[in-house]
Design an enzyme around this catalytic site. Structure first.
Site, PDB file in Angstrom:
ATOM      1  CD  GLU A   1       2.456  -1.809   1.642  1.00 21.74           C
ATOM      2  OE1 GLU A   1       2.648  -1.892   2.871  1.00 21.74           O
ATOM      3  OE2 GLU A   1       1.444  -1.295   1.151  1.00 21.74           O
TER       4      GLU A   1
ATOM      5  CG  ASP B   1       6.796   7.239  -0.021  1.00 18.36           C
ATOM      6  OD1 ASP B   1       6.680   8.443   0.230  1.00 18.36           O
ATOM      7  OD2 ASP B   1       6.509   6.355   0.788  1.00 18.36           O
TER       8      ASP B   1
ATOM      9  CG  ASN C   1       1.626  -2.684   6.371  1.00 22.55           C
ATOM     10  OD1 ASN C   1       2.466  -1.811   6.582  1.00 22.55           O
ATOM     11  ND2 ASN C   1       1.113  -2.907   5.179  1.00 22.55           N
TER      12      ASN C   1
ATOM     13  CG  HIS D   1       4.130   0.691   5.051  1.00 20.46           C
ATOM     14  ND1 HIS D   1       2.862   0.605   4.520  1.00 20.46           N
ATOM     15  CD2 HIS D   1       4.237   1.972   5.494  1.00 20.46           C
ATOM     16  CE1 HIS D   1       2.251   1.766   4.642  1.00 20.46           C
ATOM     17  NE2 HIS D   1       3.060   2.616   5.232  1.00 20.46           N
TER      18      HIS D   1
END
Ligand code: F6R
Length: 240
Positions: free
Chosen positions: A142, A67, A135, A137
């Site tokens: 996400e 990314d 979280n 990810h």
């Protein structure tokens, strides 16, 4: 899923690095999927040491990164291209032309995303290294990202912006969008190596390994991949 729990971060880094060293030894032109973030820094130091010690060469290796922030070009010191050069590529004998990080700058980001997926389809990762978001990810996929997603543009969630603010002067400077490999691009890898360290990752590690497979926890999809190695320190494993 193979789970390895280590005593501490250093041990996690060296054990996980050994998997990559073995892949490179077995296939001098392997494709390595790489990640940024704090967690893999120790692993990259181990890879640099293996190169400097004459154990491995990266001369014919190709890398594809997960990314990049939208709006930061590779000269920005918080861009993921800069991170990869600084933490790994500048210290090994890799051909930089064979290192791919999705571009965060361009007129047509949709076209850039599609071209990155085409690149990934032509260079399937022998191993994909992943960190893990608090979280759940993976990459910048996400919670609630479709499992069949390919490279796409994302709006980063508030908790991710807060987690990443530590690298910027203030939270307002953190880019709010990123381009990321999709979950399907990650799952296409022949092997997945995930590293996680510290108590802040314990909930996500538990959800990934023991929770239901749900888009609410992107990493839970790894339960469906046939060749996953998870290397976590004991704090990250504390809720298992
Ligand atoms: C990085 C990436 C992210 C990180 C994750 C954990 O390329 O895609 O998914 O792996 O946010 O980051 P750290 O390691 O900084 O806790």
């Amino acid at each position: 899923m193979k789970l390895i729990i280590t005593e501490n971060y250093q041990d996690m880094s060296s054990k996980a690095a050994q998997y990559i060293v073995d892949i490179v030894k077995g296939n001098k032109s392997a494709v390595l999927g790489l990640a940024t973030g704090s967690t893999p820094i120790g692993l990259y130091q181990n890879l640099i040491a293996a190169y400097k010690g004459g154990e491995i060469s990266f001369a014919d290796i190709t890398t594809v990164n997960l990314d990049e922030y939208i709006g930061l070009d590779g000269t920005h010191d918080q861009s993921y291209r800069y991170f990869m050069n600084d933490q790994l590529f500048n210290h090994i004998d890799i051909n930089k032309d064979a290192t791919f990080v999705p571009s965060g700058v361009g007129e047509d980001m949709q076209a850039i995303a599609e071209a990155y997926t085409a690149l990934l389809n032509s260079k399937v990762q022998d191993v994909q290294l992943l960190g893990l978001g608090g979280n759940g990810h993976i990459g910048f996929n996400e919670p609630d990202t479709a499992f069949d997603s390919t490279t796409h543009i994302v709006n980063l969630k508030q908790d991710t912006l807060e987690a990443n603010a530590r690298f910027f002067a203030n939270i307002a400077d953190v880019p709010t969008k990123a381009i990321t490999m999709g979950i399907q691009n990650v799952m296409n890898a022949k092997c997945i190596l995930l590293v996680a360290s510290g108590k802040g990752k314990a909930e996500a590690v538990k959800a990934m390994i023991k929770g239901e497979v749900t888009e609410a926890c992107p990493a839970s999809i790894l339960q469906r991949h046939s060749n996953v190695i998870v290397v976590v320190d004991k704090e990250a494993a504390s809720l298992l």
